[in-house]
Structures are given as structure tokens and as C-alpha cells.
Design a protein around this motif. Structure first.
Motif, mmCIF file in Angstrom:
data_model
loop_
_atom_site.group_PDB
_atom_site.id
_atom_site.type_symbol
_atom_site.label_atom_id
_atom_site.label_comp_id
_atom_site.label_asym_id
_atom_site.label_seq_id
_atom_site.Cartn_x
_atom_site.Cartn_y
_atom_site.Cartn_z
ATOM 1 N N VAL A 115 -0.750 47.150 66.242
ATOM 2 C CA VAL A 115 -1.520 47.239 64.948
ATOM 3 C C VAL A 115 -0.721 46.102 64.421
ATOM 4 N N ARG A 116 0.475 45.992 64.262
ATOM 5 C CA ARG A 116 0.988 44.823 63.681
ATOM 6 C C ARG A 116 1.009 43.363 64.347
ATOM 7 N N ALA A 117 0.682 43.402 65.675
ATOM 8 C CA ALA A 117 0.426 42.187 66.175
ATOM 9 C C ALA A 117 -1.109 41.691 65.927
ATOM 10 N N ARG A 118 -2.135 42.540 65.759
ATOM 11 C CA ARG A 118 -3.436 42.173 65.170
ATOM 12 C C ARG A 118 -3.346 41.950 63.738
ATOM 13 N N ARG A 119 -2.580 42.677 62.956
ATOM 14 C CA ARG A 119 -2.844 42.375 61.419
ATOM 15 C C ARG A 119 -1.933 40.920 61.483
ATOM 16 N N ASP A 120 -0.976 40.540 62.118
ATOM 17 C CA ASP A 120 -0.639 39.176 62.008
ATOM 18 C C ASP A 120 -1.594 38.133 62.594
ATOM 19 N N THR A 121 -2.791 38.540 63.159
ATOM 20 C CA THR A 121 -3.554 37.463 63.698
ATOM 21 C C THR A 121 -5.017 37.730 63.215
ATOM 22 N N PRO A 122 -5.268 36.858 62.267
ATOM 23 C CA PRO A 122 -6.311 36.537 61.526
ATOM 24 C C PRO A 122 -7.696 36.463 62.505
ATOM 25 N N GLY A 123 -7.552 35.766 63.733
ATOM 26 C CA GLY A 123 -8.591 35.671 64.591
ATOM 27 C C GLY A 123 -9.061 36.734 65.064
ATOM 28 N N CYS A 124 -8.099 38.200 65.084
ATOM 29 C CA CYS A 124 -8.754 39.259 65.890
ATOM 30 C C CYS A 124 -10.006 39.781 65.233
ATOM 31 N N GLN A 125 -10.074 39.503 63.888
ATOM 32 C CA GLN A 125 -11.246 40.059 63.141
ATOM 33 C C GLN A 125 -12.590 39.351 63.430
ATOM 34 N N LYS A 126 -12.698 38.104 64.247
ATOM 35 C CA LYS A 126 -13.684 37.536 64.470
ATOM 36 C C LYS A 126 -14.157 37.283 65.880
ATOM 37 N N VAL A 127 -13.165 37.446 66.616
ATOM 38 C CA VAL A 127 -13.686 37.175 68.020
ATOM 39 C C VAL A 127 -12.702 38.138 69.085
ATOM 40 N N LEU A 128 -13.249 38.355 70.345
ATOM 41 C CA LEU A 128 -12.566 39.028 71.329
ATOM 42 C C LEU A 128 -11.994 38.033 72.234
ATOM 43 N N HIS A 129 -10.577 37.585 72.101
ATOM 44 C CA HIS A 129 -10.156 36.331 72.541
ATOM 45 C C HIS A 129 -9.197 36.497 73.961
ATOM 46 N N PHE A 130 -10.116 36.144 75.048
ATOM 47 C CA PHE A 130 -9.489 36.141 76.577
ATOM 48 C C PHE A 130 -9.374 34.724 76.697
ATOM 49 N N TYR B 219 -1.639 40.713 71.928
ATOM 50 C CA TYR B 219 -2.310 41.297 70.730
ATOM 51 C C TYR B 219 -3.662 41.661 71.218
ATOM 52 N N ASN B 220 -4.239 41.704 72.417
ATOM 53 C CA ASN B 220 -5.520 42.073 73.124
ATOM 54 C C ASN B 220 -5.228 43.767 73.133
ATOM 55 N N THR B 221 -6.396 44.359 73.249
ATOM 56 C CA THR B 221 -6.323 45.815 73.313
ATOM 57 C C THR B 221 -7.017 46.502 74.755
#
Ligand SMILES: *Cc1c(COP(=O)(O)O)cnc(C)c1O
Length: 412
Positions: free
Chosen positions: A9-24, A377-379
Motif C-alpha cells: 500500500v505504501r509502495a503504491r501510494r508513493d508511485t503516482p503511475g500505479c493509478q494510470k497503468v499496469l506497469h510490467f 510495487y506491482n501486485t
């Protein structure tokens, strides 16, 4: 907290891009954390407001801190670090500083990175040095036994890639370091894909030179990379290019090359990126590289497992121990098409083609592969979504969806 005890949760909160893309595509360029983004934009803003030179004066401590942060990250001293434009230029500055004569041998690996190999070819042509490729063992990683047998007094350099650009392979960098140190052969390690996803310690690995980049698993900005050179060999390596930063002009007919690793740098630099690199290293250290590595292995193992259940999937990762890079092909779909179709669903992957790791791809008969690279930060949920999307493509190809639609129409 995830099941692995990682604060996703913290890792993703720190990563604005997580809201926009599934980044692999973390092996291409990771999503930056907001801490890095803020440091960069703040500096660029300052440059615009008070002037670039004045901004770098003001940010002197933050810029210098980048050297300490890199030092802490890879276990070296700040004066052993040069910060340059990218990993390739970092690697070049070390490689082209080594004098080769006809018959000198360069030992490299099957998974060596394109640009490094291109430099070998150029230097071999210019100097008469010989490129010798260390064969792989039965796991597809550098054979330590073969390397031992290849070492002789004509070997002037061992230059290998730790983690290749195109697969999950992790080469046994520290075992190679043992051999290099014992034989007193300079050892240049391309750690571009390793730094930021696993612990990398130059004293444990026993490499003399190491190159890495900011934007990949380290999650820094683009356009910045670094070179480590062990203190006791720095002064024996004359940089292939000099300028007034690397070698101050001290008399009409004389310059003095700096005594530290910054002799491999050049004067003009992207200060915002340099600051951002330091913040990215701090940020990785705040998570802990052991924790990051455990999480990356957990996610990539799961991704490989779930992909392998899809009909028509072929996984292409070699090596005993595998990292966050997952490479695969899907029957009857070109990798470029897979990338494009996933891109439409805002799922980022990349194609890695033969020209990036020619020796490895050719021997396996691969033209290109899809590279899906995960970070901490991926899930698990993203892996599920991703595999559902890839599974959908596999099914469509087999006509399942089509017949299902027909059935629905017929039955209504
Ligand atoms: C990406 C990559 C490089 C090049 O890094 P740049 O920062 O683009 O110069 C070198 N080696 C490997 C293994 C890479 O994956």
C-alpha cells in the motif's frame, strides 16, 4: 501489508503511475516514486527561476549526496563513483580506458548486452584483441568451470552482464569475481538490470568496475547512469575522453587528470537527474534491497507460474536463480502484437529482439520475446489481470471466444 510482509500500500501510494497503468516494464524504465519526481521537478523549477548555475550552487549538497547514496547502495566509497548520462557511456568510459594489444583476450558471456559487444568488436578490429565467449552451463548461465579453463595470461579483461536485458537469468557474478581476483584479471560488470532489484555489493562480487543506470529497477530518472571503479585501479585507467572537469587545464601545455572516479565524467550534466538518482538510491535503501529482492522473486515466480498455465505460452527464462524479468512468447502471436494489444489495455510490456542479445537469441532460435518485468510495487492482483489478458489473446486465437459468441446468438 501483503502476504509476504511487504507494505504494498505504501509502495503504491508513493508511485503516482500505479493509478494510470499496469506497469510490467521495469526493465525498460520503472515508474518513479513521488520522492524522486519531486526532487527533479523542484530542481528544474529552481533552474528556471534563479538560473541553472545558481541552482546547482544552491543544490550542491544534494548533488554531492548522490555519490554517498550510490556508495551506500553498492558498498563503495564516494570517490569511486562517476555519474554520467547512462549505463552504456559509464561502461564505455571504463572499457575504452583499457589498453589492448594484438592477441589479448576479452572474456565475455553469451548474454552480453548489444552495445558492450559492439564495443568489443570495434576494439578487436582496431587492436587485434580477441573476443572469447564463455559458454553456459546446463542451467543456461555462465559456466564457472569453463571460465576457469579459459583463464590464462593473455586474458586482459573479464566483462560480463549480471542480468541480461532479455530474460530472468542471473549470472553468478560473485563466483566469477573469485576467479578474476585470484588470476588478477580486471573484471567489468554490467549490472544495469541488477542494481535496484537485488542486493549488489562490489566487495562481495569482487568486480573492479561496474556500470548501472538510473531509470530501470532503481526507479530513478532517464538520462543518468553511473560507473564504479575500484580506488586502486582508478589512476591506472586513462579515460578515452577528457575535458576540463575530468582533467583541469593547469598550464599552457599540461592538464592533470583527476585522481578520483570523476575523471570518467564530463563537465556539463543534468543536475536534476543527478539529484534524482541520489534520491532513488536513498529510496531503494529505505525499503532494503533484501526485502525488494524477496518481493520481486515472489511476484515473478507467480507470474511465471500463472503464465505457464496458459495454452500456447512458452517461457524463455534461463538460469538457476531467476529475477524480475519474465520473457515469453505466445503461439501464433508476434511479440510486437502482444505488446500492442496489452498496451491498449494500459498494460506495459516490451519486446526484446535479437539485436539486443544476439548471441543468446540466435542460439535459441529466437527472433524476439515479450519481456514482462515486475517490481515490488506491482501486485498479485495485477498479475491476475495481466494473465487474464494474455489468456484472452490465447483463447481468441484458438477460436474459443468466436464459437462461444455463435453459441450465444444461436441460443437466444
Ligand atoms: C539497458 C541496458 C544497458 C544500457 O543502459 P543505458 O542506460 O540505456 O545505457 C546495458 N546493459 C544491460 C544489460 C541493459 O539492460
Amino acid at each position: 501489508m501483503s502476504k509476504t510482509g511487504f507494505d504494498t500500500v505504501r509502495a503504491r501510494r508513493d508511485t503516482p503511475g500505479c493509478q494510470k497503468v499496469l506497469h510490467f516494464n521495469n526493465a525498460g524504465a520503472s515508474l518513479m516514486p513521488r520522492q524522486v519526481l519531486k526532487a527533479i521537478t523542484r530542481h528544474v523549477q529552481l533552474e528556471a527561476e534563479i538560473g541553472g548555475y545558481e541552482a546547482s550552487d544552491l543544490a550542491h549538497e544534494q548533488v554531492e549526496h548522490a555519490y554517498d547514496a550510490i556508495g551506500r547502495l553498492i558498498g563503495c566509497k564516494r570517490d569511486e563513483v562517476a555519474i554520467v548520462e547512462n549505463a552504456t557511456r559509464a561502461w564505455d568510459m571504463a572499457f575504452y580506458a583499457i589498453p589492448f594489444r594484438p592477441g589479448d583476450r576479452i572474456l565475455t558471456c553469451v548474454a552480453e548486452y548489444c552495445s558492450n559487444y559492439i564495443a568489443f568488436l570495434q576494439v578487436a578490429r582496431r587492436t587485434g584483441a580477441i573476443i572469447d565467449v564463455i559458454p553456459d552451463d546446463e542451467f543456461g548461465q555462465i559456466s564457472i568451470e569453463a571460465l576457469r579453463n579459459m583463464v590464462d595470461e593473455r586474458v586482459k579483461l573479464i566483462a560480463i552482464t549480471h542480468v541480461p536485458t532479455n530474460s530472468g537469468l542471473v549470472n553468478p557474478a560473485a563466483e566469477i569475481g573469485e576467479i578474476a581476483r585470484e588470476a588478477k584479471i580486471p573484471y567489468l560488470l554490467d549490472a544495469c538490470q541488477a542494481v535496484g532489484q537485488m542486493p549488489v555489493d562490489v566487495n562481495h562480487i569482487k568486480c573492479d568496475m561496474l556500470s548501472a543506470t538510473g531509470r530501470k529497477f532503481l526507479r530513478g530518472p532517464r538520462g543518468v547512469g553511473f560507473l564504479y571503479v575500484r580506488r586502486d585501479i582508478v589512476e591506472r585507467l586513462e579515460p578515452p575522453l577528457l575535458d576540463v572537469h575530468a582533467a583541469p587545464w593547469v598550464a599552457r601545455d599540461r592538464y592533470e587528470i583527476r585522481p578520483d572516479a570523476r575523471r570518467f565524467e564530463n563537465w556539463e550534466t543534468n543536475y536534476a537527474s543527478k539529484i534524482g538518482l541520489g534520491v532513488a538510491a536513498d529510496y531503494a535503501l529505505s525499503w532494503g534491497l533484501d526485502q525488494i529482492w524477496a518481493r520481486v522473486q515472489h511476484l515473478s515466480t507467480r507470474l511465471r507460474r500463472d503464465l505457464s498455465a496458459i495454452p500456447g505460452i512458452h517461457l524463455h527464462d534461463l538460469g538457476k536463480q531467476k529475477c524480475g524479468i519474465v520473457s515469453f512468447t505466445l503461439d501464433r502471436h508476434r511479440p510486437e502484437e502482444v505488446q500492442a494489444l496489452l498496451g491498449k489495455k494500459k498494460m506495459n510490456v516490451r519486446v526484446s529482439s535479437v539485436g539486443y542479445t544476439r548471441l543468446d537469441m540466435e542460439r535459441r532460435g529466437l527472433e524476439s520475446v515479450v519481456r514482462a518485468s515486475v517490481h515490488y510495487y506491482n501486485t498479485e492482483q495485477e498479475i491476475d489481470q495481466f494473465c487474464a489478458a494474455v489468456g484472452g489473446m490465447a483463447e481468441e486465437q484458438n477460436g474459443t471466444r468466436y464459437s462461444h459468441e455463435n453459441w450465444t446468438v444461436a441460443g437466444s
